[in-house]
Design an enzyme around this catalytic site. Sequence first.
Site, mmCIF file in Angstrom:
data_model
loop_
_atom_site.group_PDB
_atom_site.id
_atom_site.type_symbol
_atom_site.label_atom_id
_atom_site.label_comp_id
_atom_site.label_asym_id
_atom_site.label_seq_id
_atom_site.Cartn_x
_atom_site.Cartn_y
_atom_site.Cartn_z
ATOM 1 N N CYS A 85 -9.315 -79.922 115.688
ATOM 2 C CA CYS A 85 -9.755 -80.227 114.311
ATOM 3 C C CYS A 85 -8.598 -80.824 113.482
ATOM 4 O O CYS A 85 -7.470 -80.324 113.537
ATOM 5 C CB CYS A 85 -10.268 -78.944 113.656
ATOM 6 N N CYS A 118 -6.165 -75.575 108.197
ATOM 7 C CA CYS A 118 -6.441 -74.208 107.732
ATOM 8 C C CYS A 118 -5.482 -73.245 108.454
ATOM 9 O O CYS A 118 -5.526 -73.131 109.687
ATOM 10 C CB CYS A 118 -7.885 -73.836 108.017
ATOM 11 N N CYS A 175 -6.438 -70.822 111.360
ATOM 12 C CA CYS A 175 -7.385 -71.252 112.394
ATOM 13 C C CYS A 175 -6.707 -71.760 113.666
ATOM 14 O O CYS A 175 -5.893 -72.679 113.633
ATOM 15 C CB CYS A 175 -8.310 -72.326 111.830
ATOM 16 N N CYS A 224 -25.934 -69.036 115.041
ATOM 17 C CA CYS A 224 -25.041 -69.811 114.172
ATOM 18 C C CYS A 224 -24.175 -70.736 115.026
ATOM 19 O O CYS A 224 -23.367 -70.260 115.832
ATOM 20 C CB CYS A 224 -24.122 -68.876 113.393
ATOM 21 N N CYS A 227 -28.421 -71.422 111.877
ATOM 22 C CA CYS A 227 -27.330 -71.618 110.928
ATOM 23 C C CYS A 227 -26.366 -72.603 111.571
ATOM 24 O O CYS A 227 -26.187 -72.590 112.785
ATOM 25 C CB CYS A 227 -26.621 -70.292 110.661
ATOM 26 N N CYS A 254 -24.659 -69.776 103.175
ATOM 27 C CA CYS A 254 -23.834 -68.694 103.731
ATOM 28 C C CYS A 254 -22.403 -69.032 103.349
ATOM 29 O O CYS A 254 -21.871 -70.049 103.800
ATOM 30 C CB CYS A 254 -23.995 -68.641 105.247
ATOM 31 N N ARG A 267 -22.025 -59.816 105.065
ATOM 32 C CA ARG A 267 -21.739 -59.669 106.501
ATOM 33 C C ARG A 267 -20.331 -59.138 106.752
ATOM 34 O O ARG A 267 -19.345 -59.722 106.293
ATOM 35 C CB ARG A 267 -21.923 -61.003 107.234
HETATM 36 N N1 SAM Z 1 -14.842 -76.407 110.679
HETATM 37 C C1 SAM Z 1 -15.819 -75.868 109.833
HETATM 38 C C2 SAM Z 1 -15.267 -75.321 108.553
HETATM 39 O O1 SAM Z 1 -14.122 -74.924 108.536
HETATM 40 O O2 SAM Z 1 -16.009 -75.250 107.584
HETATM 41 C C3 SAM Z 1 -16.668 -74.801 110.484
HETATM 42 C C4 SAM Z 1 -16.043 -73.791 111.418
HETATM 43 S S1 SAM Z 1 -14.818 -72.695 110.719
HETATM 44 C C5 SAM Z 1 -14.157 -71.922 112.169
HETATM 45 C C6 SAM Z 1 -15.788 -71.472 109.869
HETATM 46 C C7 SAM Z 1 -15.075 -70.361 109.146
HETATM 47 O O3 SAM Z 1 -14.585 -69.424 110.076
HETATM 48 C C8 SAM Z 1 -13.868 -70.714 108.315
HETATM 49 O O4 SAM Z 1 -14.215 -71.210 107.057
HETATM 50 C C9 SAM Z 1 -13.164 -69.377 108.171
HETATM 51 O O5 SAM Z 1 -13.585 -68.689 107.018
HETATM 52 C C10 SAM Z 1 -13.613 -68.626 109.428
HETATM 53 N N2 SAM Z 1 -12.478 -68.421 110.339
HETATM 54 C C11 SAM Z 1 -11.873 -69.372 111.079
HETATM 55 N N3 SAM Z 1 -10.844 -68.862 111.779
HETATM 56 C C12 SAM Z 1 -10.789 -67.548 111.469
HETATM 57 C C13 SAM Z 1 -9.948 -66.472 111.855
HETATM 58 N N4 SAM Z 1 -8.929 -66.653 112.694
HETATM 59 N N5 SAM Z 1 -10.179 -65.251 111.345
HETATM 60 C C14 SAM Z 1 -11.191 -65.065 110.478
HETATM 61 N N6 SAM Z 1 -12.031 -66.032 110.082
HETATM 62 C C15 SAM Z 1 -11.829 -67.266 110.557
HETATM 63 FE FE1 SF4 Z 2 -11.024 -77.029 111.327
HETATM 64 FE FE2 SF4 Z 2 -10.637 -74.449 111.721
HETATM 65 FE FE3 SF4 Z 2 -10.332 -75.454 109.299
HETATM 66 FE FE4 SF4 Z 2 -12.801 -75.309 110.357
HETATM 67 S S1 SF4 Z 2 -11.494 -73.592 109.820
HETATM 68 S S2 SF4 Z 2 -11.904 -77.032 109.247
HETATM 69 S S3 SF4 Z 2 -12.314 -75.636 112.515
HETATM 70 S S4 SF4 Z 2 -9.097 -75.957 111.098
#
Ligand code: SAM
Ligand code: SF4
Length: 334
Positions: free
Chosen positions: A63, A67, A70, A107, A138, A198, A270
């Site tokens: 990606c 973030c 992530c 989801c 979802c 959500c 949740r």
């Molecule tokens: N890429 C898209 C986005 O970020 O909107 C969708 C997938 S992203 C993995 C969805 C959500 O998962 C993120 O907004 C975050 O809140 C949660 N998430 C991701 N990595 C995480 C982690 N290591 N621990 C807890 N929540 C996580």
């Molecule tokens: Fe990409 Fe992870 Fe951020 Fe979603 S949460 S936008 S998968 S880096």
Amino acid sequence: MPPISSTILKGTVRHDWTRGEVEALFDAPFADLIFAAQTVHRRHFDANEVQFSQLLSIKTGGCPEDCGYCNQSAKFDTGLKATKLMEVDEVVASARAAKEGGASRFCMGAAWREPKDRDIPALTHMVREVKALGLETCMTLGMLTDEQTAALADAGLDYYNHNIDTSPEYYDKVITTRTFQDRLDTLERVRNAGINVCCGGIVGMGEEEGDRAGFLLALANLPAHPESVPINALMPTTGTPLGRPEAPDPLDFVRMIAVARLMMPQSVVRLSAGRENMSDETQALCFLAGANSIFVGDKLLTTANPGQEHDEGLFARLGIKPMAPTQRQSQAAE
Ligand code: SAM
Ligand code: SF4
Ligand code: DTB
């Protein structure tokens, strides 16, 4: 004089929360807070019912976003193997297995900043096929355009997950490649298209209690409460900037659930990522504090989750039953 007012105990849906009120809830004695949350929970829900969702990563890793929590960001070396978008048949097979395992909602998550228009036909095909199995759908795909949102709505997508993650003030300490306002814009598009929202965030990213208050304040003062509010405990991954923060006090996580329940009384809250690292007793306190949804199955998107056997044992011990989708629909927020 009890610290939590009778107005809050009524469990009325409000969008005018003040920072002072929210901070007072975080500062309340634990027993007062849990009693209030359980009281409000029972006004709107059966306290022994929990909704079960199951996740599938339909496109993993690589990606372009940064973030800090992530493991799917291409900016960090986490050792995660990137994949392309899954085939519709594989997704449907996974959804069928999720239904057999007891999930009522499926989801589908993609590690994208935003989908490409050329992916929309496959995504809408997935929505139609998964719905045909009798599951709620979802998706969480990143930012959406009006046209993409309309196509997903037309396919019958039930929920779109798009988290604000943290307070507006802490946001740019965690993510720099998009703004808090970008998130709000997509949420507004989803809401206007008639898709259930959500939206939640993450606890344990090094934020202060004031940021947790600011995060819930931003959510609860949206024009409409999200129907579903995921509260995630960070799943730390080595290689990410937030790889090894100090784990939050479990009781502070329970507090977060309770304040979310009080501020968004008709939303399904949740207990999301992080159950793998939580004791059964912490999870039981979360349910007592008003959590009424979880992710089931032994995997979230890429990280571990307690499996079916463990969860069935826990729910038997707690007398928890699955929430029926029809009942939930009739109680949807606003
Ligand atoms: N890429 C898209 C986005 O970020 O909107 C969708 C997938 S992203 C993995 C969805 C959500 O998962 C993120 O907004 C975050 O809140 C949660 N998430 C991701 N990595 C995480 C982690 N290591 N621990 C807890 N929540 C996580
Ligand atoms: Fe990409 Fe992870 Fe951020 Fe979603 S949460 S936008 S998968 S880096
Ligand atoms: C949400 O709030 N939590 C889910 C879902 N929405 C997409 C994701 C949790 C991901 C945890 C890390 C992983 O398994 O990759």
